[in-house]
Write a protein that holds these residues in place. Structure first.
Motif, PDB file in Angstrom:
ATOM      1  N   GLY A 190      33.526  38.609  39.401  1.00  0.00           N
ATOM      2  CA  GLY A 190      34.834  39.452  39.136  1.00  0.00           C
ATOM      3  C   GLY A 190      35.805  38.856  38.324  1.00  0.00           C
ATOM      4  N   LYS A 191      36.950  39.704  37.642  1.00  0.00           N
ATOM      5  CA  LYS A 191      37.026  38.140  37.069  1.00  0.00           C
ATOM      6  C   LYS A 191      38.926  37.596  38.183  1.00  0.00           C
ATOM      7  N   TRP A 192      38.446  36.211  37.413  1.00  0.00           N
ATOM      8  CA  TRP A 192      39.350  35.560  38.487  1.00  0.00           C
ATOM      9  C   TRP A 192      40.883  36.079  38.256  1.00  0.00           C
ATOM     10  N   VAL A 193      41.261  35.962  39.604  1.00  0.00           N
ATOM     11  CA  VAL A 193      42.811  36.882  39.386  1.00  0.00           C
ATOM     12  C   VAL A 193      43.208  35.297  40.183  1.00  0.00           C
ATOM     13  N   LEU A 194      44.701  34.855  39.634  1.00  0.00           N
ATOM     14  CA  LEU A 194      46.057  33.543  40.189  1.00  0.00           C
ATOM     15  C   LEU A 194      46.127  34.470  40.930  1.00  0.00           C
ATOM     16  N   PHE A 195      46.317  33.163  42.459  1.00  0.00           N
ATOM     17  CA  PHE A 195      46.526  33.763  43.835  1.00  0.00           C
ATOM     18  C   PHE A 195      48.786  33.645  43.426  1.00  0.00           C
ATOM     19  N   GLN A 196      48.820  34.823  43.631  1.00  0.00           N
ATOM     20  CA  GLN A 196      50.425  34.822  44.399  1.00  0.00           C
ATOM     21  C   GLN A 196      51.079  35.318  45.139  1.00  0.00           C
TER      22      GLN A 196
END
Length: 189
Positions: free
Chosen positions: A182-188
């Motif tokens: 899946g699309k890479w999401v920045l960890f927040q």
């Protein structure tokens, strides 16, 4: 009452199908002569020999000439294939038939690679029979889904990778495999 229903039937009144007696007699002289001389025709009227009527119907459908009607696409293997493309390319629109299998089907039927709209009724029926020999469409999708479910049920490595949504065939996952992960999401936080 029956004559009113037959008069309203759009099949008998269709201006697109040639049903004049001259063309039907030229298409099927032997079947027409058998039907006209049949004693059942006189005794039972139109309810005569069912077998003969179905043969006449099938032959008329195969050889019927359509006037002023454009067919958008032909249905082969539960899929509508385009009219404007050549047959070898049009067959690839069916799920489960690729370039090699499409070429193989045309070679087995001895068909020329011509546009789909130029197929005759007999060629179309033989093409449908040949395509039905292979596993295509929803049957193929059901088979693949069952195979994956079997891998998941026996809890093998490939089954585990399917469950986790990761590649199964040994590809690296540290930098690539975005399609499966899946699309890479920045960890927040």
């Amino acid at each position: 009452m029956r004559s009113q229903v037959e008069a309203q039937d759009p099949v008998h009144k269709s201006p697109y199908i040639s049903t004049d007696p001259v063309s039907t007699s030229s298409l099927l002289p032997s079947l027409r002569s058998q039907w006209c001389s049949s004693p059942l025709r006189n005794m039972l009227g139109l309810r005569g020999s069912v077998r003969l009527l179905t043969e006449i119907n099938q032959s008329l459908l195969q050889n019927a000439t359509f006037r002023c009607q454009r067919v958008q696409g032909l249905r082969v293997g539960n899929t509508e294939i385009p009219n404007d493309k050549k047959l070898e390319v049009a067959l690839q629109y069916i799920h489960g038939i690729g370039r090699k299998r499409a070429h193989q089907i045309l070679c087995e039927l001895s068909l020329v690679n011509k546009p789909t709209k130029d197929l005759t009724g007999i060629e179309l029926n033989s093409l449908r029979e040949e395509v039905s020999k292979y596993l295509t469409g929803p049957d193929l999708a059901r088979r693949v889904k069952a195979d994956v479910q079997r891998l998941v049920d026996i809890e093998c490595y490939r089954g585990y990778r399917h469950v986790e949504g990761l590649p199964c065939r040994g590809q690296r996952t540290s930098t690539n495999a975005r399609t499966r992960k899946g699309k890479w999401v920045l960890f927040q936080e």
